[in-house]
Design a protein around this motif. Structure first.
Motif, mmCIF file in Angstrom:
data_model
loop_
_atom_site.group_PDB
_atom_site.id
_atom_site.type_symbol
_atom_site.label_atom_id
_atom_site.label_comp_id
_atom_site.label_asym_id
_atom_site.label_seq_id
_atom_site.Cartn_x
_atom_site.Cartn_y
_atom_site.Cartn_z
ATOM 1 N N HIS A 129 -34.460 -52.865 -11.719
ATOM 2 C CA HIS A 129 -35.212 -53.855 -10.953
ATOM 3 C C HIS A 129 -36.169 -53.230 -9.939
ATOM 4 C CE1 HIS A 129 -31.948 -56.471 -12.450
ATOM 5 N NE2 HIS A 129 -32.910 -57.370 -12.453
ATOM 6 N N ASP A 160 -47.506 -61.601 -8.338
ATOM 7 C CA ASP A 160 -46.899 -61.870 -9.651
ATOM 8 C C ASP A 160 -47.743 -61.272 -10.767
ATOM 9 O OD1 ASP A 160 -44.985 -63.323 -8.299
ATOM 10 O OD2 ASP A 160 -45.511 -65.261 -9.178
ATOM 11 N N ARG A 164 -46.652 -58.284 -13.349
ATOM 12 C CA ARG A 164 -46.574 -58.552 -14.795
ATOM 13 C C ARG A 164 -47.480 -57.617 -15.585
ATOM 14 N NH1 ARG A 164 -46.417 -64.374 -13.250
ATOM 15 N NH2 ARG A 164 -44.271 -65.076 -13.604
ATOM 16 N N THR A 165 -48.691 -57.403 -15.106
ATOM 17 C CA THR A 165 -49.607 -56.522 -15.832
ATOM 18 C C THR A 165 -49.190 -55.057 -15.733
ATOM 19 O OG1 THR A 165 -51.125 -56.409 -13.931
ATOM 20 C CG2 THR A 165 -51.559 -58.093 -15.599
ATOM 21 N N PHE A 168 -43.670 -55.393 -15.954
ATOM 22 C CA PHE A 168 -42.410 -55.983 -15.510
ATOM 23 C C PHE A 168 -42.309 -57.464 -15.880
ATOM 24 C CE2 PHE A 168 -43.046 -52.419 -12.578
ATOM 25 C CZ PHE A 168 -41.784 -51.850 -12.517
ATOM 26 N N LEU A 169 -41.086 -57.941 -15.888
ATOM 27 C CA LEU A 169 -40.794 -59.368 -16.005
ATOM 28 C C LEU A 169 -40.398 -59.877 -14.621
ATOM 29 C CD1 LEU A 169 -38.564 -59.208 -19.219
ATOM 30 C CD2 LEU A 169 -41.006 -59.748 -19.101
ATOM 31 N N VAL A 170 -41.077 -60.869 -14.121
ATOM 32 C CA VAL A 170 -40.764 -61.395 -12.791
ATOM 33 C C VAL A 170 -39.493 -62.235 -12.862
ATOM 34 C CG1 VAL A 170 -41.539 -62.872 -10.899
ATOM 35 C CG2 VAL A 170 -43.168 -61.343 -12.037
ATOM 36 N N VAL A 171 -38.508 -61.861 -12.062
ATOM 37 C CA VAL A 171 -37.242 -62.586 -11.990
ATOM 38 C C VAL A 171 -37.333 -63.697 -10.960
ATOM 39 C CG1 VAL A 171 -34.776 -62.389 -11.439
ATOM 40 C CG2 VAL A 171 -35.937 -60.559 -12.714
ATOM 41 N N ALA A 230 -38.437 -58.082 -9.811
ATOM 42 C CA ALA A 230 -38.880 -57.997 -11.209
ATOM 43 C C ALA A 230 -37.965 -57.028 -11.967
ATOM 44 C CB ALA A 230 -40.329 -57.533 -11.279
ATOM 45 N N ARG A 231 -37.956 -57.179 -13.282
ATOM 46 C CA ARG A 231 -37.090 -56.359 -14.133
ATOM 47 C C ARG A 231 -37.912 -55.594 -15.159
ATOM 48 N NH1 ARG A 231 -34.503 -60.190 -16.136
ATOM 49 N NH2 ARG A 231 -35.310 -60.215 -18.269
ATOM 50 N N LYS A 232 -37.542 -54.351 -15.367
ATOM 51 C CA LYS A 232 -38.149 -53.573 -16.458
ATOM 52 C C LYS A 232 -37.487 -53.980 -17.767
ATOM 53 C CE LYS A 232 -38.795 -48.840 -18.147
ATOM 54 N NZ LYS A 232 -38.715 -47.387 -17.809
ATOM 55 N N PRO A 233 -38.251 -54.387 -18.771
ATOM 56 C CA PRO A 233 -37.637 -54.826 -20.043
ATOM 57 C C PRO A 233 -36.789 -53.724 -20.693
ATOM 58 C CG PRO A 233 -39.970 -55.386 -19.967
ATOM 59 C CD PRO A 233 -39.720 -54.492 -18.795
#
Length: 233
Positions: A129, A160, A164-165, A168-171, A230-233
């Motif tokens: 994260h 955000d 995202r760009t 990351f995925l925003v949690v 945010a989370r790293k996929p």
């Protein structure tokens, strides 16, 4: 912030060290996402670092590049076997597979924030994260921001998009500290005051506990800061 000549302002950081309730509020939002091995970027004198060590983290690597702040950070962490203080920029050494990377009032100091987020992405493990806390609202940008070396203040949607760009995925992301907007605007935009430790401590004691309860029930549409996980996929 220049990697050749990082500048920090001790008096302002000293004032913020009195904001214990404020920092605990931030930590409560971050705590479920910390994991075991955590890097804190721009740890300053260690005010937030010591709170991170009140959680069950197994290892904390606290990065602080400035020569004037690092001795205080090193002293604050000296007796904690779980902590390592690094006098350098994040990315110094070969530390990777981190569970979390924490930036509390740091990303705004970085001229190229996209490069910084790429660095965090590379060093996080999959599923790790990114934890961000930044100043918000460009119309709150003041002489104090300038003296502190802030390149910008953020909006929630702008942050955000940036995250995202960067892969990351925003949690979660939200505005934070609605009540702080007016005193910041009056003190630092209109009156151009200096940050004062007594005022910080008073706000921390009298306002922060109330706002923490209110914002837990009702997310504010605007705030002095943005908090993002945010989370790293």
């Amino acid at each position: 912030m220049s990697e050749q000549n990082p500048q920090y302002f001790g008096r302002d950081l000293e004032a913020m060290s009195f904001a214990r309730n404020y920092h605990r509020w931030i930590l409560a939002e971050f705590a479920p996402y910390l994991g075991s091995t955590v890097a804190e970027v721009g740890a300053g004198t260690g005010s937030f670092s010591t709170l991170l060590l009140d959680t069950p983290v197994a290892r904390l690597i606290a990065y602080e590049p400035s020569a004037n702040m690092f001795p205080a950070l090193s002293a604050a962490l000296a007796r904690e076997p779980r902590a390592q203080a690094v006098n350098g920029f994040f990315g110094t050494g070969e530390i990777a597979n981190l569970d979390a990377v924490v930036y509390v009032n740091v990303l705004e100091h970085v001229e190229d924030d996209r490069v910084e987020l790429a660095r965090a992405f590379d060093r996080l493990r999959p599923g790790g994260h990114l934890l961000l806390f930044v100043p918000a609202l460009s119309w709150l940008y003041s002489d104090l921001d300038r003296r502190l070396g802030h390149f910008r203040r953020y909006t929630r949607h702008g942050l955000d998009d940036l995250v995202r760009t960067s892969g990351f995925l925003v949690v979660k992301s939200r505005y934070f500290d609605l009540a702080g907007i007016l005193p910041w605007y009056v003190n630092f935009v209109l009156l151009r005051n200096e940050m004062d430790a007594r005022s910080v401590a008073l706000y921390d004691r009298a306002v922060v506990p109330v706002m923490r309860r209110i914002e837990k029930l009702v997310r504010p549409p605007i705030g002095k800061n943005v908090l993002l996980v945010a989370r790293k996929p």
